[in-house]
Design a protein around this motif. Sequence first.
Motif, PDB file in Angstrom:
ATOM      1  N   VAL A   1       0.856  -1.180   0.000  1.00  0.00           N
ATOM      2  CA  VAL A   1       0.000   0.000   0.000  1.00  0.00           C
ATOM      3  C   VAL A   1       0.897   1.237   0.000  1.00  0.00           C
ATOM      4  N   LEU A   2       0.326   2.328  -0.441  1.00  0.00           N
ATOM      5  CA  LEU A   2       1.030   3.611  -0.466  1.00  0.00           C
ATOM      6  C   LEU A   2       0.217   4.621   0.319  1.00  0.00           C
ATOM      7  N   THR A   3       0.865   5.690   0.707  1.00  0.00           N
ATOM      8  CA  THR A   3       0.160   6.832   1.285  1.00  0.00           C
ATOM      9  C   THR A   3       0.243   7.975   0.287  1.00  0.00           C
ATOM     10  N   ARG A   4      -0.584   8.981   0.482  1.00  0.00           N
ATOM     11  CA  ARG A   4      -0.608  10.131  -0.431  1.00  0.00           C
ATOM     12  C   ARG A   4       0.776  10.750  -0.615  1.00  0.00           C
ATOM     13  N   ASP A   5       1.575  10.738   0.452  1.00  0.00           N
ATOM     14  CA  ASP A   5       2.879  11.400   0.381  1.00  0.00           C
ATOM     15  C   ASP A   5       4.022  10.476  -0.041  1.00  0.00           C
ATOM     16  N   ALA A   6       3.714   9.242  -0.441  1.00  0.00           N
ATOM     17  CA  ALA A   6       4.759   8.341  -0.945  1.00  0.00           C
ATOM     18  C   ALA A   6       5.313   8.906  -2.250  1.00  0.00           C
ATOM     19  N   THR A   7       6.582   8.633  -2.504  1.00  0.00           N
ATOM     20  CA  THR A   7       7.206   9.143  -3.724  1.00  0.00           C
ATOM     21  C   THR A   7       6.955   8.202  -4.887  1.00  0.00           C
ATOM     22  N   TRP A   8       7.204   8.726  -6.084  1.00  0.00           N
ATOM     23  CA  TRP A   8       7.057   7.895  -7.276  1.00  0.00           C
ATOM     24  C   TRP A   8       8.019   6.712  -7.203  1.00  0.00           C
ATOM     25  N   LEU A   9       9.200   6.937  -6.651  1.00  0.00           N
ATOM     26  CA  LEU A   9      10.172   5.848  -6.523  1.00  0.00           C
ATOM     27  C   LEU A   9       9.619   4.741  -5.624  1.00  0.00           C
ATOM     28  N   GLU A  10       9.030   5.118  -4.498  1.00  0.00           N
ATOM     29  CA  GLU A  10       8.422   4.127  -3.603  1.00  0.00           C
ATOM     30  C   GLU A  10       7.301   3.369  -4.319  1.00  0.00           C
ATOM     31  N   ALA A  11       6.552   4.082  -5.146  1.00  0.00           N
ATOM     32  CA  ALA A  11       5.467   3.438  -5.890  1.00  0.00           C
ATOM     33  C   ALA A  11       6.024   2.449  -6.915  1.00  0.00           C
ATOM     34  N   LEU A  12       7.091   2.819  -7.598  1.00  0.00           N
ATOM     35  CA  LEU A  12       7.711   1.900  -8.558  1.00  0.00           C
ATOM     36  C   LEU A  12       8.192   0.636  -7.851  1.00  0.00           C
ATOM     37  N   GLN A  13       8.774   0.814  -6.681  1.00  0.00           N
ATOM     38  CA  GLN A  13       9.252  -0.339  -5.907  1.00  0.00           C
ATOM     39  C   GLN A  13       8.074  -1.206  -5.440  1.00  0.00           C
ATOM     40  N   ALA A  14       6.967  -0.574  -5.061  1.00  0.00           N
ATOM     41  CA  ALA A  14       5.788  -1.332  -4.629  1.00  0.00           C
ATOM     42  C   ALA A  14       5.191  -2.119  -5.793  1.00  0.00           C
TER      43      ALA A  14
END
Length: 165
Positions: free
Chosen positions: A112-125
């Motif tokens: 899961v992500l939060t609104r303030d997660a970075t694009w990099l964190e999203a790519l890793q997820a």
Amino acid sequence: VIAHVTAAGFGRKSIYGTTGPLHPPIQPTQPRIHRQVGELMKPLPPCATVSDSFGTVAERFVADRLPELAVVDAEGKLAGMIWLTDISGHLQDPSLARLVTAADILRPDIPVLTRDATWLEALQAFARHQGSWLPILESRENPQLAGRLLEDDLLLAVAHSEKLA
């Protein structure tokens, strides 16, 4: 040889005497992966609740034409997700419609992500996720579902930011 000696006489480097580049290499610009996923967030599609029957879950997949479905608890917090591929082999079994609930078939261990997660964190997820979208929570302190991030939107945004950089 004459060019090398002449350049050396002027205190300059000659292209004939160097093995590496004359100028420092141009560093590629980094994509704007520090931006927040909240910028790309979309509304959530309909969700199932943990108490929904198998029949209700199946109807939701059919009615909304979804490949995956978020499942929330009574307080609206994410409990997990169900993929259509997980249940497609059992759609013709009427006994499941009464006996099984969404809580029995959901996958609780999704990134899961939060609104303030970075694009990099999203790519890793997305690298550890089989679905086409990830749920976005308001925050870690407030785990209410805020929206979703589509993998295609993220990849297009990263690719576009590289063109602009």
